[in-house]
Write an enzyme that holds these catalytic residues in place. Structure first.
Site, PDB file in Angstrom:
ATOM      1  N   PHE A  32       0.865  -1.191   0.000  1.00  0.00           N
ATOM      2  CA  PHE A  32       0.000   0.000   0.000  1.00  0.00           C
ATOM      3  C   PHE A  32       0.895   1.233   0.000  1.00  0.00           C
ATOM      4  O   PHE A  32       1.740   1.397   0.889  1.00  0.00           O
ATOM      5  CB  PHE A  32      -0.904   0.002   1.235  1.00  0.00           C
ATOM      6  CG  PHE A  32      -2.082  -0.927   1.153  1.00  0.00           C
ATOM      7  CD1 PHE A  32      -2.089  -2.026   0.291  1.00  0.00           C
ATOM      8  CD2 PHE A  32      -3.208  -0.704   1.926  1.00  0.00           C
ATOM      9  CE1 PHE A  32      -3.166  -2.894   0.223  1.00  0.00           C
ATOM     10  CE2 PHE A  32      -4.306  -1.560   1.862  1.00  0.00           C
ATOM     11  CZ  PHE A  32      -4.278  -2.661   1.004  1.00  0.00           C
ATOM     12  N   ASP A  33       0.700   2.079  -1.029  1.00  0.00           N
ATOM     13  CA  ASP A  33       1.649   3.163  -1.284  1.00  0.00           C
ATOM     14  C   ASP A  33       0.938   4.509  -1.385  1.00  0.00           C
ATOM     15  O   ASP A  33       0.353   4.835  -2.424  1.00  0.00           O
ATOM     16  CB  ASP A  33       2.397   2.851  -2.599  1.00  0.00           C
ATOM     17  CG  ASP A  33       3.399   3.932  -2.958  1.00  0.00           C
ATOM     18  OD1 ASP A  33       3.907   3.912  -4.097  1.00  0.00           O
ATOM     19  OD2 ASP A  33       3.668   4.815  -2.112  1.00  0.00           O
ATOM     20  N   THR A  34       1.018   5.320  -0.312  1.00  0.00           N
ATOM     21  CA  THR A  34       0.349   6.641  -0.349  1.00  0.00           C
ATOM     22  C   THR A  34       1.137   7.631  -1.213  1.00  0.00           C
ATOM     23  O   THR A  34       0.742   8.794  -1.325  1.00  0.00           O
ATOM     24  CB  THR A  34       0.179   7.214   1.080  1.00  0.00           C
ATOM     25  OG1 THR A  34       1.476   7.355   1.681  1.00  0.00           O
ATOM     26  CG2 THR A  34      -0.702   6.318   1.935  1.00  0.00           C
ATOM     27  N   GLY A  35       2.232   7.177  -1.844  1.00  0.00           N
ATOM     28  CA  GLY A  35       3.037   8.033  -2.717  1.00  0.00           C
ATOM     29  C   GLY A  35       2.783   7.792  -4.190  1.00  0.00           C
ATOM     30  O   GLY A  35       3.440   8.405  -5.036  1.00  0.00           O
ATOM     31  N   SER A  36       1.829   6.905  -4.528  1.00  0.00           N
ATOM     32  CA  SER A  36       1.488   6.687  -5.942  1.00  0.00           C
ATOM     33  C   SER A  36       0.009   6.337  -6.034  1.00  0.00           C
ATOM     34  O   SER A  36      -0.657   6.145  -5.011  1.00  0.00           O
ATOM     35  CB  SER A  36       2.347   5.547  -6.531  1.00  0.00           C
ATOM     36  OG  SER A  36       1.988   4.298  -5.934  1.00  0.00           O
TER      37      SER A  36
END
Ligand SMILES: Cc1c(C=O)c(-c2nnc3c4c(C[n+]5cc6c(C)n(C)c(C)c6c(Cl)n5)n(C)c(C)c4cnn23)c(C)n1C
Length: 327
Positions: A32-36
């Site tokens: 889970f990537d809050t940067g993409s």
């Protein structure tokens, strides 16, 4: 249809956190990537040499799969890794949160770093949909698709330091997961990130230095990348620390005692315990620092080393904001 899903460290150093995601009943471990903002998966469309060791999504086995003809995607991450492929929609379930018609990006090519990271079957982007890479039409993130069905338009991250399991919650703020009050800060969505202005820093028991730090909250980045002034002040307090160009960052004797790093969020002082800043062994008896320079990136990145010290609320209401609390 709120949900909660476990976030498990991929290795002994919390390099990334992986969560079980079901796509029409096929369960994969996604970062889970809050940067993409792309949800992409390893698939049966990859060359067999790139499939090895990964769980693959097979669209031909999905009854709800709908291919989006002519749609493509291509993403490059901050460490230079990347992937590309084709697109369809399907039913995606994360904990108790299930959505239909979610864009699922099928990898037909992945870079070597992904091939060798065999615990990782893809990424689930949680930044703003404005930076989704699908052409000819950008697609919504899982959070955007789910938002209207959640009790409130939020998700939270409660990542842990070298222990199982952390959690991502969708739709609710679980007050048992933090102590004290939540400090909220406005988010600037212009670049598609959970971007905010930090208010300064302190090293160990030193005095707080007020300074505006343009930063993003990024669960997909392992370390903390901050301005040189912060990095220099921090490692000045670590005996034997130095910048090691062969390692590409600051290292120090693994036996060193590391000071806490305090990062200001408005009036709240978020404390990162010193031991979180010993990321991993580097070479010989040297260890690699969890605080590194943001030079060349364009903004600071408050990655997992920071985020796992906090309970973090990603509030996707009409005025998006971030909330931080101690735990
Ligand atoms: C501007 C930027 C970044 C922005 O994001 C960044 C970065 N930092 N962690 C990650 C990434 C990760 C997390 N990640 C980091 C890892 C490290 C440092 N090591 C040694 C291993 C084995 C890792 C794994 Cl398996 N996973 N993943 C999965 C991806 C696709 C990343 C892309 N970039 N990235 C770096 C290194 N830099 C300079």
């Amino acid at each position: 249809n709120d949900g909660s899903v476990t976030a498990s460290p991929e290795d002994a150093y919390d390099s990334e956190y992986l969560c079980p995601v079901s796509i029409d009943g096929q369960t994969l471990a996604l970062d889970f990537d809050t940067g993409s903002a792309d949800l992409w998966v390893f698939s049966t469309s990859l060359p067999s040499s790139e499939q090895k060791g990964h769980t693959l999504f097979d669209p031909s086995k999905s009854t709800n799969w709908k291919a989006l003809s002519g749609y493509k995607w291509n993403i490059t991450y901050g460490d230079g890794s990347g992937a590309s492929g084709t697109v369809g929609t399907d039913v995606v379930t994360v904990g108790g949160t299930s959505v239909s018609g979610q864009a699922v990006e099928i990898a037909t090519k992945v870079s070597s770093a992904f091939v060798s990271d065999t615990a990782n079957d893809g990424l689930l982007g949680l930044a703003f949909s404005s930076i989704n890479t699908v052409t000819p039409k950008a697609q919504h993130t899982f959070f955007d698709t789910a938002k209207s069905s959640l009790s409130s338009p939020v998700f939270t991250a409660d990542l842990k330091h070298r222990q199982l399991p952390g959690t991502y919650d969708f739709g609710t703020i679980d007050s048992s997961k933090y102590t004290g009050t939540i400090t909220y800060i406005d988010v600037d969505t212009a670049n598609g990130f959970w971007e905010f202005t930090g208010s300064g820093y302190a090293v160990g028991s030193g005095s707080f230095v007020s300074s505006s730090i343009d930063a993003i909250a990024d669960t997909g980045t392992t370390l903390i990348y901050v301005p040189d002034a912060v990095v220099t002040a921090y490692y000045k307090q670590v005996s034997g620390a130095s910048y090691d160009s062969s390692q590409g960052g600051y290292t120090f004797p693994c036996s060193a005692t590391l000071p806490n790093l305090t990062l200001g969020i408005g009036s709240y002082h978020a404390v990162v315990p010193g031991q979180y800043i010993n990321y991993s062994p580097a070479s010989g008896s040297k260890c690699f620092g969890g605080v590194q320079s943001d030079s060349g990136i364009g903004f600071s990145i408050y990655g997992d080393v920071f985020l796992k010290s906090q309970f973090v609320i990603f509030d996707g209401s009409s005025t998006p904001r971030l909330g931080f609390a101690a735990k």
